[in-house]
Scaffold this active site. Sequence first.
Site, PDB file in Angstrom:
ATOM      1  N   LYS A  98       0.839  -1.199   0.000  1.00 11.20           N
ATOM      2  CA  LYS A  98       0.000   0.000   0.000  1.00 11.20           C
ATOM      3  C   LYS A  98       0.879   1.257   0.000  1.00 11.20           C
ATOM      4  CE  LYS A  98      -3.966  -0.119   2.272  1.00 11.20           C
ATOM      5  NZ  LYS A  98      -4.871  -0.148   3.424  1.00 11.20           N
ATOM      6  N   ASP A 103      -9.122   3.605   4.377  1.00 13.26           N
ATOM      7  CA  ASP A 103      -9.894   2.393   4.662  1.00 13.26           C
ATOM      8  C   ASP A 103     -10.718   2.110   3.415  1.00 13.26           C
ATOM      9  OD1 ASP A 103     -10.642   0.211   6.205  1.00 13.26           O
ATOM     10  OD2 ASP A 103     -12.451   1.197   6.928  1.00 13.26           O
ATOM     11  N   SER A 104     -10.869   0.836   3.096  1.00 19.20           N
ATOM     12  CA  SER A 104     -11.607   0.517   1.875  1.00 19.20           C
ATOM     13  C   SER A 104     -12.315  -0.815   2.030  1.00 19.20           C
ATOM     14  CB  SER A 104     -10.655   0.482   0.681  1.00 19.20           C
ATOM     15  OG  SER A 104      -9.699  -0.524   0.856  1.00 19.20           O
ATOM     16  N   TYR A 145     -11.410  -9.449  -2.778  1.00 18.29           N
ATOM     17  CA  TYR A 145     -12.583  -9.850  -3.576  1.00 18.29           C
ATOM     18  C   TYR A 145     -12.352  -9.684  -5.081  1.00 18.29           C
ATOM     19  CZ  TYR A 145     -14.746  -9.655   1.026  1.00 18.29           C
ATOM     20  OH  TYR A 145     -15.037  -9.875   2.351  1.00 18.29           O
TER      21      TYR A 145
HETATM   22  P1  IMP Z   1      -7.992  -2.083   3.317  1.00 18.60           P
HETATM   23  O1  IMP Z   1      -8.799  -1.093   4.070  1.00 18.60           O
HETATM   24  O2  IMP Z   1      -7.343  -1.493   2.090  1.00 18.60           O
HETATM   25  O3  IMP Z   1      -7.028  -2.823   4.164  1.00 18.60           O
HETATM   26  O4  IMP Z   1      -9.025  -3.142   2.714  1.00 18.60           O
HETATM   27  C1  IMP Z   1      -9.936  -3.878   3.537  1.00 18.60           C
HETATM   28  C2  IMP Z   1     -10.448  -5.085   2.790  1.00 18.60           C
HETATM   29  O5  IMP Z   1     -11.307  -4.673   1.720  1.00 18.60           O
HETATM   30  C3  IMP Z   1      -9.380  -5.958   2.139  1.00 18.60           C
HETATM   31  O6  IMP Z   1      -8.871  -6.889   3.044  1.00 18.60           O
HETATM   32  C4  IMP Z   1     -10.172  -6.628   1.019  1.00 18.60           C
HETATM   33  O7  IMP Z   1     -10.899  -7.714   1.524  1.00 18.60           O
HETATM   34  C5  IMP Z   1     -11.161  -5.544   0.612  1.00 18.60           C
HETATM   35  N1  IMP Z   1     -10.592  -4.749  -0.501  1.00 18.60           N
HETATM   36  C6  IMP Z   1     -10.230  -3.437  -0.464  1.00 18.60           C
HETATM   37  N2  IMP Z   1      -9.744  -3.034  -1.649  1.00 18.60           N
HETATM   38  C7  IMP Z   1      -9.800  -4.122  -2.461  1.00 18.60           C
HETATM   39  C8  IMP Z   1      -9.405  -4.342  -3.820  1.00 18.60           C
HETATM   40  O8  IMP Z   1      -8.886  -3.470  -4.548  1.00 18.60           O
HETATM   41  N3  IMP Z   1      -9.612  -5.595  -4.297  1.00 18.60           N
HETATM   42  C9  IMP Z   1     -10.168  -6.591  -3.552  1.00 18.60           C
HETATM   43  N4  IMP Z   1     -10.510  -6.442  -2.295  1.00 18.60           N
HETATM   44  C10 IMP Z   1     -10.339  -5.218  -1.730  1.00 18.60           C
END
Ligand code: IMP
Length: 204
Positions: A12, A69-70, A154
């Site tokens: 990241k 966050d995503s 995903y």
């Molecule tokens: P984070 O907040 O970026 O750590 O994402 C949290 C969770 O969201 C990840 O563990 C994935 O399960 C899902 N996620 C977020 N972005 C993506 C992506 O670009 N592709 C697939 N899954 C994602």
Amino acid sequence: MRVVVASRNKKKIEEIRRILEGIDISLLSTDDFPHLEEVIEDGDTFEDNALKKARYVCKETGLPAIADDSGLEVKVLDGRPGVKSARYAGENATDEENVKKLLNEMKGIPPEKRQASFKCCIALVLPNGEENIFTGQIDGWITEKPRGNLGFGYDPVFIPEGYEQTFAEMKPSEKDALSHRRKALDKLKQFLLKLANFYKQNLS
Ligand code: IMP
């Protein structure tokens, strides 16, 4: 100007570094400040979690802090998995377990009702208390079976609108150019360009 990315995720941080290249800032990360603790992501929204992490890191370091966050929101599941995307099938669930749970919950739902969106929220908190939020979203569809083995999370079950391949079947550069994270980072970049100029002219 020094800015701290509130993350220990090397991939990241590298992605953020690539996109922000060319701006006059020095990008640090949580690893540069060993006293920083892990922030529990217990907010109800992506924005709550991003702000919580950025506020903590800004307060502890005295420097501007960025946190994100995503996750995935599925329309027919009222927005789930949402903020629980990383741990949908349980606290230490793998990507495969999370995908399996999602597909099981969506069994029998016809293709035209399988709309979903990846969303990303980035918070930038400044030492003067100013807070800014940058968001990005990509809409698409959830497949009935996983396809492709690139990417993470995903990606194997998400087809962006207007495409036929899942994110996990696309070249990483193709996915990166479309992604929710990219859209939010592009907005952050525009803001940081102005901020870096301001710092240069007024504070150096
Ligand atoms: P984070 O907040 O970026 O750590 O994402 C949290 C969770 O969201 C990840 O563990 C994935 O399960 C899902 N996620 C977020 N972005 C993506 C992506 O670009 N592709 C697939 N899954 C994602």
